[in-house]
Design an enzyme around this catalytic site. Structure first.
Site, PDB file in Angstrom:
ATOM      1  N   ARG A 188    -123.229  23.592 118.357  1.00 52.49           N
ATOM      2  CA  ARG A 188    -122.079  23.418 117.207  1.00 52.49           C
ATOM      3  C   ARG A 188    -121.916  24.903 116.966  1.00 52.49           C
ATOM      4  O   ARG A 188    -122.802  25.697 116.767  1.00 52.49           O
ATOM      5  CB  ARG A 188    -122.801  22.656 116.211  1.00 52.49           C
ATOM      6  CG  ARG A 188    -121.839  22.590 115.065  1.00 52.49           C
ATOM      7  CD  ARG A 188    -122.111  21.519 114.059  1.00 52.49           C
ATOM      8  NE  ARG A 188    -120.759  20.814 113.533  1.00 52.49           N
ATOM      9  CZ  ARG A 188    -120.683  20.189 112.275  1.00 52.49           C
ATOM     10  NH1 ARG A 188    -121.667  20.169 111.445  1.00 52.49           N
ATOM     11  NH2 ARG A 188    -119.643  19.725 111.896  1.00 52.49           N
ATOM     12  N   TYR A 248    -126.864  29.412 109.623  1.00 56.98           N
ATOM     13  CA  TYR A 248    -128.404  29.081 109.843  1.00 56.98           C
ATOM     14  C   TYR A 248    -128.513  30.299 110.851  1.00 56.98           C
ATOM     15  O   TYR A 248    -128.109  31.180 111.344  1.00 56.98           O
ATOM     16  CB  TYR A 248    -128.735  27.666 110.187  1.00 56.98           C
ATOM     17  CG  TYR A 248    -128.403  26.856 108.954  1.00 56.98           C
ATOM     18  CD1 TYR A 248    -129.148  27.020 107.817  1.00 56.98           C
ATOM     19  CD2 TYR A 248    -127.185  25.953 108.913  1.00 56.98           C
ATOM     20  CE1 TYR A 248    -128.949  26.410 106.668  1.00 56.98           C
ATOM     21  CE2 TYR A 248    -126.970  25.224 107.781  1.00 56.98           C
ATOM     22  CZ  TYR A 248    -127.602  25.295 106.698  1.00 56.98           C
ATOM     23  OH  TYR A 248    -127.286  24.734 105.422  1.00 56.98           O
ATOM     24  N   GLN A 263    -129.411  16.668 115.938  1.00 53.80           N
ATOM     25  CA  GLN A 263    -129.313  18.009 115.807  1.00 53.80           C
ATOM     26  C   GLN A 263    -130.426  18.722 115.632  1.00 53.80           C
ATOM     27  O   GLN A 263    -130.993  18.610 114.461  1.00 53.80           O
ATOM     28  CB  GLN A 263    -128.068  18.014 114.673  1.00 53.80           C
ATOM     29  CG  GLN A 263    -127.596  19.414 114.610  1.00 53.80           C
ATOM     30  CD  GLN A 263    -126.954  19.818 113.471  1.00 53.80           C
ATOM     31  OE1 GLN A 263    -127.097  19.614 112.221  1.00 53.80           O
ATOM     32  NE2 GLN A 263    -125.531  20.299 113.468  1.00 53.80           N
ATOM     33  N   GLY A 298    -117.550  13.706 108.786  1.00 52.84           N
ATOM     34  CA  GLY A 298    -118.501  13.884 107.673  1.00 52.84           C
ATOM     35  C   GLY A 298    -118.592  12.818 106.678  1.00 52.84           C
ATOM     36  O   GLY A 298    -118.919  11.860 106.899  1.00 52.84           O
TER      37      GLY A 298
HETATM   38  C1  LIG Z   1    -123.950  15.923 102.798  1.00 50.26           C
HETATM   39  C2  LIG Z   1    -123.691  16.620 103.814  1.00 50.26           C
HETATM   40  C3  LIG Z   1    -124.489  17.263 104.691  1.00 50.26           C
HETATM   41  C4  LIG Z   1    -124.411  18.018 105.757  1.00 50.26           C
HETATM   42  N1  LIG Z   1    -125.513  18.367 106.561  1.00 50.26           N
HETATM   43  C5  LIG Z   1    -125.179  19.093 107.749  1.00 50.26           C
HETATM   44  C6  LIG Z   1    -126.193  19.400 108.806  1.00 50.26           C
HETATM   45  O1  LIG Z   1    -127.183  18.837 108.492  1.00 50.26           O
HETATM   46  N2  LIG Z   1    -125.821  19.725 109.946  1.00 50.26           N
HETATM   47  C7  LIG Z   1    -124.424  20.275 110.014  1.00 50.26           C
HETATM   48  O2  LIG Z   1    -124.211  20.973 111.213  1.00 50.26           O
HETATM   49  N3  LIG Z   1    -123.593  20.074 109.527  1.00 50.26           N
HETATM   50  C8  LIG Z   1    -123.820  19.455 107.935  1.00 50.26           C
HETATM   51  N4  LIG Z   1    -122.701  18.983 107.203  1.00 50.26           N
HETATM   52  C9  LIG Z   1    -121.383  19.421 107.443  1.00 50.26           C
HETATM   53  C10 LIG Z   1    -120.724  18.339 107.992  1.00 50.26           C
HETATM   54  O3  LIG Z   1    -121.346  18.058 109.514  1.00 50.26           O
HETATM   55  C11 LIG Z   1    -119.406  18.599 108.216  1.00 50.26           C
HETATM   56  O4  LIG Z   1    -118.862  19.760 108.844  1.00 50.26           O
HETATM   57  C12 LIG Z   1    -118.606  18.883 106.871  1.00 50.26           C
HETATM   58  O5  LIG Z   1    -118.937  17.627 106.115  1.00 50.26           O
HETATM   59  C13 LIG Z   1    -117.107  18.640 107.063  1.00 50.26           C
HETATM   60  O6  LIG Z   1    -116.552  17.535 107.556  1.00 50.26           O
HETATM   61  P1  LIG Z   1    -115.796  16.315 106.616  1.00 50.26           P
HETATM   62  O7  LIG Z   1    -114.594  17.099 106.092  1.00 50.26           O
HETATM   63  O8  LIG Z   1    -115.260  15.339 107.479  1.00 50.26           O
HETATM   64  O9  LIG Z   1    -116.922  15.797 105.599  1.00 50.26           O
HETATM   65  C14 LIG Z   1    -123.246  18.560 106.102  1.00 50.26           C
HETATM   66  C15 LIG Z   1    -121.984  17.892 105.263  1.00 50.26           C
HETATM   67  C16 LIG Z   1    -122.324  16.954 104.148  1.00 50.26           C
HETATM   68  C17 LIG Z   1    -121.324  16.639 103.145  1.00 50.26           C
END
Ligand SMILES: Cc1cc2nc3c(=O)[nH]c(=O)nc-3n(C[C@H](O)[C@H](O)[C@H](O)COP(=O)(O)O)c2cc1C
Length: 366
Positions: A229, A181, A101, A323
Protein backbone atom coordinates in the site's frame (compact mmCIF):
# COMPACT_ATOMS: atom_id res chain seq x y z
CA UNK A 1 -29.84 -4.16 -16.73
CA UNK A 2 -26.08 -4.55 -16.97
CA UNK A 3 -24.39 -5.42 -13.69
CA UNK A 4 -22.46 -2.66 -11.95
CA UNK A 5 -18.70 -2.90 -12.57
CA UNK A 6 -18.09 -3.00 -8.79
CA UNK A 7 -20.15 -6.18 -8.49
CA UNK A 8 -18.51 -8.09 -11.33
CA UNK A 9 -16.01 -10.83 -10.42
CA UNK A 10 -12.31 -10.12 -10.70
CA UNK A 11 -9.80 -12.68 -11.90
CA UNK A 12 -6.05 -12.32 -12.41
CA UNK A 13 -3.36 -14.97 -12.32
CA UNK A 14 -3.14 -14.26 -8.56
CA UNK A 15 -6.59 -13.22 -7.36
CA UNK A 16 -10.00 -14.71 -7.91
CA UNK A 17 -12.60 -12.47 -6.26
CA UNK A 18 -16.39 -12.64 -6.33
CA UNK A 19 -16.64 -8.85 -6.74
CA UNK A 20 -14.42 -5.74 -6.87
CA UNK A 21 -15.45 -4.26 -3.54
CA UNK A 22 -12.56 -4.30 -1.04
CA UNK A 23 -12.81 -3.57 2.66
CA UNK A 24 -9.97 -1.12 3.39
CA UNK A 25 -7.63 -1.81 6.30
CA UNK A 26 -8.90 -0.12 9.47
CA UNK A 27 -7.47 -0.07 12.96
CA UNK A 28 -10.31 -0.53 15.45
CA UNK A 29 -8.46 -1.10 18.74
CA UNK A 30 -10.54 -4.10 19.84
CA UNK A 31 -7.70 -6.44 20.82
CA UNK A 32 -8.31 -5.51 24.44
CA UNK A 33 -6.16 -8.11 26.17
CA UNK A 34 -2.56 -8.11 27.46
CA UNK A 35 -1.17 -10.17 24.55
CA UNK A 36 -3.03 -8.06 21.94
CA UNK A 37 -4.56 -11.22 20.46
CA UNK A 38 -7.38 -10.98 17.89
CA UNK A 39 -10.64 -11.86 19.65
CA UNK A 40 -13.94 -13.66 18.97
CA UNK A 41 -15.59 -10.24 18.65
CA UNK A 42 -13.14 -9.36 15.88
CA UNK A 43 -13.94 -12.66 14.13
CA UNK A 44 -17.64 -11.75 14.29
CA UNK A 45 -16.98 -8.23 12.92
CA UNK A 46 -14.93 -9.43 9.96
CA UNK A 47 -17.29 -12.35 9.19
CA UNK A 48 -20.18 -9.85 9.02
CA UNK A 49 -18.29 -8.20 6.15
CA UNK A 50 -17.40 -11.40 4.24
CA UNK A 51 -19.47 -10.51 1.16
CA UNK A 52 -16.66 -8.09 0.19
CA UNK A 53 -14.58 -9.40 -2.71
CA UNK A 54 -11.56 -8.98 -0.44
CA UNK A 55 -11.13 -7.89 3.18
CA UNK A 56 -7.83 -6.29 4.19
CA UNK A 57 -7.31 -6.55 7.94
CA UNK A 58 -6.51 -3.64 10.19
CA UNK A 59 -2.78 -3.03 10.47
CA UNK A 60 -1.22 -5.76 12.60
CA UNK A 61 2.19 -5.30 14.25
CA UNK A 62 5.17 -7.42 13.20
CA UNK A 63 7.03 -6.97 16.51
CA UNK A 64 6.73 -5.29 19.93
CA UNK A 65 8.89 -2.43 18.52
CA UNK A 66 6.35 -1.87 15.74
CA UNK A 67 3.60 -0.82 18.17
CA UNK A 68 2.05 2.65 18.03
CA UNK A 69 -1.56 2.40 19.23
CA UNK A 70 -3.12 0.58 22.16
CA UNK A 71 -5.27 -2.55 21.79
CA UNK A 72 -4.14 -3.20 18.23
CA UNK A 73 -3.51 -6.87 17.45
CA UNK A 74 -0.03 -8.17 16.68
CA UNK A 75 1.05 -11.08 14.51
CA UNK A 76 4.39 -12.02 16.12
CA UNK A 77 3.43 -14.36 19.00
CA UNK A 78 1.95 -17.89 18.66
CA UNK A 79 -1.13 -16.70 20.63
CA UNK A 80 -1.65 -13.87 18.13
CA UNK A 81 -1.39 -16.29 15.21
CA UNK A 82 -3.99 -18.54 16.89
CA UNK A 83 -6.27 -15.53 17.46
CA UNK A 84 -6.06 -14.51 13.81
CA UNK A 85 -6.77 -18.12 12.75
CA UNK A 86 -10.20 -17.80 14.36
CA UNK A 87 -10.80 -14.63 12.35
CA UNK A 88 -9.75 -16.09 9.00
CA UNK A 89 -11.76 -19.28 9.69
CA UNK A 90 -14.86 -17.19 10.38
CA UNK A 91 -14.39 -15.15 7.18
CA UNK A 92 -13.72 -18.24 5.06
CA UNK A 93 -16.80 -19.99 6.54
CA UNK A 94 -18.86 -17.12 5.09
CA UNK A 95 -17.18 -17.40 1.69
CA UNK A 96 -14.90 -14.38 2.12
CA UNK A 97 -11.21 -13.80 1.43
CA UNK A 98 -8.88 -11.85 3.68
CA UNK A 99 -5.37 -10.38 3.52
CA UNK A 100 -3.41 -9.29 6.62
CA UNK A 101 -1.97 -5.79 6.60
CA UNK A 102 1.42 -6.09 8.32
CA UNK A 103 2.70 -2.96 10.01
CA UNK A 104 5.47 -1.05 11.78
CA UNK A 105 4.62 2.51 12.84
CA UNK A 106 8.23 3.74 13.11
CA UNK A 107 8.31 7.14 14.81
CA UNK A 108 4.50 7.34 15.19
CA UNK A 109 4.77 5.85 18.67
CA UNK A 110 5.74 6.81 22.19
CA UNK A 111 8.04 5.39 24.92
CA UNK A 112 4.89 4.64 26.98
CA UNK A 113 3.97 2.03 24.35
CA UNK A 114 7.53 0.66 24.03
CA UNK A 115 8.55 -0.20 27.61
CA UNK A 116 10.22 3.18 27.92
CA UNK A 117 12.30 2.80 24.74
CA UNK A 118 12.41 5.41 22.00
CA UNK A 119 10.47 4.67 18.81
CA UNK A 120 12.63 3.52 15.88
CA UNK A 121 12.75 5.55 12.65
CA UNK A 122 15.12 6.36 9.78
CA UNK A 123 16.24 9.59 11.46
CA UNK A 124 15.85 11.25 14.86
CA UNK A 125 13.21 13.71 13.63
CA UNK A 126 10.12 14.25 15.77
CA UNK A 127 6.96 14.09 13.59
CA UNK A 128 5.21 16.44 16.07
CA UNK A 129 2.06 14.39 16.03
CA UNK A 130 -0.21 12.88 18.66
CA UNK A 131 -0.13 9.26 19.72
CA UNK A 132 -2.81 7.48 21.72
CA UNK A 133 -1.30 5.87 24.82
CA UNK A 134 -2.75 4.09 27.85
CA UNK A 135 -3.25 7.50 29.49
CA UNK A 136 -4.70 9.31 26.47
CA UNK A 137 -3.14 11.33 23.66
CA UNK A 138 0.52 12.33 24.02
CA UNK A 139 2.95 14.34 21.89
CA UNK A 140 5.41 12.25 19.93
CA UNK A 141 9.12 12.46 20.78
CA UNK A 142 12.28 12.50 18.65
CA UNK A 143 12.77 8.82 17.75
CA UNK A 144 16.02 6.88 17.62
CA UNK A 145 17.67 6.66 14.18
CA UNK A 146 17.77 2.95 13.37
CA UNK A 147 21.12 1.21 13.21
CA UNK A 148 21.79 -1.08 10.24
CA UNK A 149 21.34 -3.99 12.61
CA UNK A 150 17.90 -2.72 13.68
CA UNK A 151 16.93 -2.34 10.02
CA UNK A 152 18.00 -5.94 9.32
CA UNK A 153 15.97 -7.14 12.32
CA UNK A 154 12.94 -5.22 11.06
CA UNK A 155 13.27 -6.87 7.63
CA UNK A 156 13.33 -10.25 9.40
CA UNK A 157 10.27 -9.25 11.46
CA UNK A 158 8.32 -8.53 8.26
CA UNK A 159 9.32 -11.91 6.83
CA UNK A 160 8.13 -13.60 10.02
CA UNK A 161 4.94 -11.50 9.97
CA UNK A 162 4.21 -12.64 6.41
CA UNK A 163 4.85 -16.28 7.29
CA UNK A 164 2.74 -16.00 10.45
CA UNK A 165 -0.11 -14.44 8.49
CA UNK A 166 -0.16 -17.31 6.03
CA UNK A 167 0.02 -19.78 8.93
CA UNK A 168 -2.96 -17.96 10.46
CA UNK A 169 -4.96 -18.71 7.31
CA UNK A 170 -4.86 -15.32 5.63
CA UNK A 171 -5.14 -15.53 1.83
CA UNK A 172 -2.23 -13.11 1.54
CA UNK A 173 -0.54 -10.11 3.12
CA UNK A 174 -0.35 -6.39 2.43
CA UNK A 175 2.81 -4.48 3.42
CA UNK A 176 1.67 -1.26 5.10
CA UNK A 177 4.05 1.08 3.31
CA UNK A 178 1.68 4.07 3.43
CA UNK A 179 0.25 6.73 5.74
CA UNK A 180 3.42 8.10 7.29
CA UNK A 181 4.53 4.90 9.02
CA UNK A 182 7.97 3.26 8.90
CA UNK A 183 8.37 2.68 5.14
CA UNK A 184 6.86 6.07 4.28
CA UNK A 185 9.29 7.68 6.77
CA UNK A 186 12.15 6.09 4.82
CA UNK A 187 10.71 7.19 1.43
CA UNK A 188 10.31 10.83 2.38
CA UNK A 189 13.32 13.17 2.56
CA UNK A 190 11.61 15.29 5.24
CA UNK A 191 11.70 12.29 7.63
CA UNK A 192 14.83 10.55 6.30
CA UNK A 193 18.14 12.43 6.42
CA UNK A 194 20.34 9.33 6.57
CA UNK A 195 23.69 9.34 4.81
CA UNK A 196 24.06 5.54 4.50
CA UNK A 197 22.55 3.22 1.86
CA UNK A 198 19.02 3.96 3.22
CA UNK A 199 19.14 7.74 2.67
CA UNK A 200 20.11 10.43 0.21
CA UNK A 201 19.05 9.19 -3.21
CA UNK A 202 15.58 8.06 -4.25
CA UNK A 203 16.88 4.50 -4.70
CA UNK A 204 18.31 4.53 -1.18
CA UNK A 205 15.16 5.90 0.45
CA UNK A 206 13.07 3.24 -1.29
CA UNK A 207 15.51 0.43 -0.41
CA UNK A 208 13.80 -0.87 2.73
CA UNK A 209 10.59 -1.80 0.90
CA UNK A 210 12.46 -3.76 -1.74
CA UNK A 211 14.67 -5.44 0.86
CA UNK A 212 11.55 -6.59 2.70
CA UNK A 213 9.93 -7.87 -0.51
CA UNK A 214 13.15 -9.64 -1.56
CA UNK A 215 13.50 -11.23 1.89
CA UNK A 216 9.88 -12.40 1.86
CA UNK A 217 10.45 -13.94 -1.57
CA UNK A 218 13.73 -15.58 -0.50
CA UNK A 219 11.88 -17.09 2.48
CA UNK A 220 9.69 -18.94 -0.02
CA UNK A 221 6.51 -16.89 0.28
CA UNK A 222 4.51 -16.81 -2.97
CA UNK A 223 4.79 -13.17 -4.16
CA UNK A 224 1.39 -13.61 -5.77
CA UNK A 225 0.02 -13.48 -2.23
CA UNK A 226 1.76 -10.19 -1.37
CA UNK A 227 0.39 -6.68 -1.89
CA UNK A 228 1.72 -3.25 -0.94
CA UNK A 229 0.00 0.00 0.00
CA UNK A 230 1.26 3.49 -0.94
CA UNK A 231 -0.10 6.97 -0.21
CA UNK A 232 2.01 9.23 -2.47
CA UNK A 233 0.30 12.60 -1.84
CA UNK A 234 0.06 12.38 1.94
CA UNK A 235 0.61 15.88 3.34
CA UNK A 236 0.12 17.30 6.81
CA UNK A 237 -1.08 14.02 8.35
CA UNK A 238 0.91 11.55 10.46
CA UNK A 239 3.85 13.96 10.49
CA UNK A 240 4.48 13.80 6.74
CA UNK A 241 5.21 16.79 4.51
CA UNK A 242 6.06 16.47 0.83
CA UNK A 243 8.96 17.93 -1.09
CA UNK A 244 9.95 18.08 -4.76
CA UNK A 245 11.35 14.53 -4.63
CA UNK A 246 8.29 12.90 -3.05
CA UNK A 247 6.32 12.11 -6.20
CA UNK A 248 9.46 11.14 -8.20
CA UNK A 249 10.22 8.71 -5.34
CA UNK A 250 6.78 7.11 -5.67
CA UNK A 251 7.15 7.04 -9.47
CA UNK A 252 10.36 5.07 -8.99
CA UNK A 253 8.74 2.69 -6.47
CA UNK A 254 5.67 2.02 -8.62
CA UNK A 255 7.72 1.48 -11.80
CA UNK A 256 10.06 -0.89 -10.03
CA UNK A 257 7.19 -2.83 -8.43
CA UNK A 258 5.68 -3.11 -11.87
CA UNK A 259 8.85 -4.23 -13.63
CA UNK A 260 10.46 -6.49 -11.04
CA UNK A 261 7.79 -7.78 -8.64
CA UNK A 262 4.76 -9.78 -9.63
CA UNK A 263 2.62 -8.85 -6.64
CA UNK A 264 -1.01 -9.74 -5.94
CA UNK A 265 -1.81 -6.03 -6.15
CA UNK A 266 -0.73 -2.48 -5.53
CA UNK A 267 -3.08 -0.56 -3.22
CA UNK A 268 -3.01 3.20 -3.79
CA UNK A 269 -4.77 5.98 -1.96
CA UNK A 270 -5.92 9.25 -3.42
CA UNK A 271 -4.90 12.32 -1.37
CA UNK A 272 -6.51 12.29 2.09
CA UNK A 273 -6.62 16.09 2.26
CA UNK A 274 -6.95 18.93 -0.24
CA UNK A 275 -3.49 19.11 -1.82
CA UNK A 276 -4.39 21.54 -4.61
CA UNK A 277 -2.17 24.21 -2.97
CA UNK A 278 0.82 21.87 -2.51
CA UNK A 279 3.14 22.40 -5.48
CA UNK A 280 4.76 18.95 -5.13
CA UNK A 281 1.56 16.92 -4.84
CA UNK A 282 -0.15 14.72 -7.43
CA UNK A 283 -3.89 15.23 -7.15
CA UNK A 284 -4.95 12.25 -9.27
CA UNK A 285 -3.19 9.17 -8.02
CA UNK A 286 -5.06 6.46 -9.95
CA UNK A 287 -4.76 8.41 -13.21
CA UNK A 288 -1.01 8.95 -12.73
CA UNK A 289 -0.14 5.43 -11.66
CA UNK A 290 -2.48 3.25 -13.72
CA UNK A 291 -0.27 3.65 -16.82
CA UNK A 292 2.88 3.02 -14.75
CA UNK A 293 1.73 -0.18 -13.04
CA UNK A 294 1.24 -3.33 -15.03
CA UNK A 295 -0.72 -5.36 -12.48
CA UNK A 296 -3.81 -5.27 -10.27
CA UNK A 297 -4.51 -1.85 -8.83
CA UNK A 298 -6.73 -1.10 -5.83
CA UNK A 299 -7.80 2.51 -5.30
CA UNK A 300 -9.21 4.07 -2.11
CA UNK A 301 -10.27 7.26 -0.30
CA UNK A 302 -13.68 8.87 -0.46
CA UNK A 303 -15.15 6.26 -2.78
CA UNK A 304 -18.88 5.85 -3.33
CA UNK A 305 -20.92 3.38 -5.38
CA UNK A 306 -21.00 5.88 -8.23
CA UNK A 307 -17.31 6.84 -8.12
CA UNK A 308 -16.21 3.22 -7.74
CA UNK A 309 -18.23 2.07 -10.74
CA UNK A 310 -16.88 4.93 -12.85
CA UNK A 311 -13.25 4.29 -11.91
CA UNK A 312 -13.54 0.64 -12.92
CA UNK A 313 -15.49 1.45 -16.09
CA UNK A 314 -12.84 4.05 -17.03
CA UNK A 315 -10.07 1.49 -16.43
CA UNK A 316 -8.30 3.62 -13.79
CA UNK A 317 -8.26 0.77 -11.24
CA UNK A 318 -9.32 -2.88 -10.98
CA UNK A 319 -10.64 -2.92 -7.41
CA UNK A 320 -12.05 -0.23 -5.13
CA UNK A 321 -11.50 -0.13 -1.36
CA UNK A 322 -14.03 1.36 1.03
CA UNK A 323 -13.07 2.38 4.56
CA UNK A 324 -15.59 4.25 6.70
CA UNK A 325 -18.54 2.93 4.69
CA UNK A 326 -17.48 -0.59 5.72
CA UNK A 327 -17.52 0.37 9.38
CA UNK A 328 -21.23 1.16 9.27
CA UNK A 329 -22.44 -1.07 6.40
CA UNK A 330 -21.40 -4.70 6.94
CA UNK A 331 -23.50 -5.62 3.89
CA UNK A 332 -22.06 -2.88 1.65
CA UNK A 333 -22.06 -5.20 -1.40
CA UNK A 334 -25.73 -6.10 -0.97
CA UNK A 335 -26.60 -2.43 -0.48
CA UNK A 336 -24.78 -1.48 -3.68
CA UNK A 337 -26.67 -4.23 -5.50
CA UNK A 338 -29.97 -2.70 -4.37
CA UNK A 339 -28.78 0.93 -4.54
CA UNK A 340 -29.97 1.00 -0.93
CA UNK A 341 -29.28 3.85 1.49
CA UNK A 342 -26.01 3.67 3.41
CA UNK A 343 -25.56 4.11 7.15
CA UNK A 344 -23.04 6.64 8.40
CA UNK A 345 -20.24 5.62 10.73
CA UNK A 346 -20.02 7.00 14.27
CA UNK A 347 -16.52 8.47 14.67
CA UNK A 348 -16.69 8.32 18.47
CA UNK A 349 -16.56 4.52 18.40
CA UNK A 350 -13.80 4.08 15.78
CA UNK A 351 -11.18 3.22 18.45
CA UNK A 352 -13.33 3.07 21.59
CA UNK A 353 -13.19 -0.67 22.26
CA UNK A 354 -16.18 -2.94 22.83
CA UNK A 355 -19.07 -4.00 20.60
CA UNK A 356 -20.75 -0.60 20.33
CA UNK A 357 -20.08 0.96 16.93
CA UNK A 358 -18.20 -2.20 15.92
CA UNK A 359 -20.12 -5.45 15.49
CA UNK A 360 -23.58 -3.94 16.07
CA UNK A 361 -24.20 -2.12 12.76
CA UNK A 362 -27.25 -3.89 11.27
CA UNK A 363 -27.52 -5.33 7.79
CA UNK A 364 -30.47 -4.23 5.65
CA UNK A 365 -33.71 -5.54 7.09
CA UNK A 366 -32.19 -6.55 10.43
C1 LIG B 1 -10.93 4.10 11.90
C2 LIG B 1 -9.91 4.05 10.79
C3 LIG B 1 -8.78 3.26 10.95
C4 LIG B 1 -7.84 3.15 9.91
N1 LIG B 1 -6.78 2.30 10.04
C5 LIG B 1 -5.95 2.06 8.99
C6 LIG B 1 -4.97 1.03 9.05
O1 LIG B 1 -4.82 0.28 10.03
N2 LIG B 1 -4.19 0.86 7.94
C7 LIG B 1 -4.32 1.63 6.81
O2 LIG B 1 -3.59 1.43 5.84
N3 LIG B 1 -5.27 2.58 6.73
C8 LIG B 1 -6.10 2.79 7.78
N4 LIG B 1 -7.11 3.71 7.66
C9 LIG B 1 -7.32 4.40 6.38
C10 LIG B 1 -8.36 3.65 5.56
O3 LIG B 1 -7.84 2.42 5.09
C11 LIG B 1 -8.81 4.49 4.36
O4 LIG B 1 -7.68 4.82 3.59
C12 LIG B 1 -9.52 5.76 4.75
O5 LIG B 1 -10.57 5.50 5.68
C13 LIG B 1 -10.10 6.48 3.53
O6 LIG B 1 -11.07 5.67 2.88
P1 LIG B 1 -12.64 6.02 3.01
O7 LIG B 1 -12.78 7.41 2.50
O8 LIG B 1 -13.33 4.99 2.19
O9 LIG B 1 -12.98 5.92 4.48
C14 LIG B 1 -8.03 3.87 8.71
C15 LIG B 1 -9.17 4.68 8.58
C16 LIG B 1 -10.10 4.77 9.58
C17 LIG B 1 -11.33 5.61 9.41
Amino acid sequence: MAEQPLLTPFKSDKLNLKNRVVMAPMTRSRAENPGTVATDLMAEYYAQRASAGLIISEGTYVSPEAVGYINVPGIYSPEQVAGWKKVTDAVHAKGGQMYAQIWHVGRMSHPDLLNGNLPLAPSAINPHAQVYTFTGFKETVAPQAMTTEQIKKTVADFVKGAQNALEAGFDGIEIHSANGYLFHQFFNATSNTRTDEYGGSIENRARLLFEVLDAIKTAGVDMGKVGARLNPSLEGLFGITMDEETIPTFDYIVKRLSADYSLAYLHLTEPMTDVSQIPFAEQHIAKRYRPLYDGTLIINVGMTEEKGNKIIADGDADLVAFGKLYISNPDLVERFAKHAPLAEADKDTFYSGGTKGYADYPKLGE
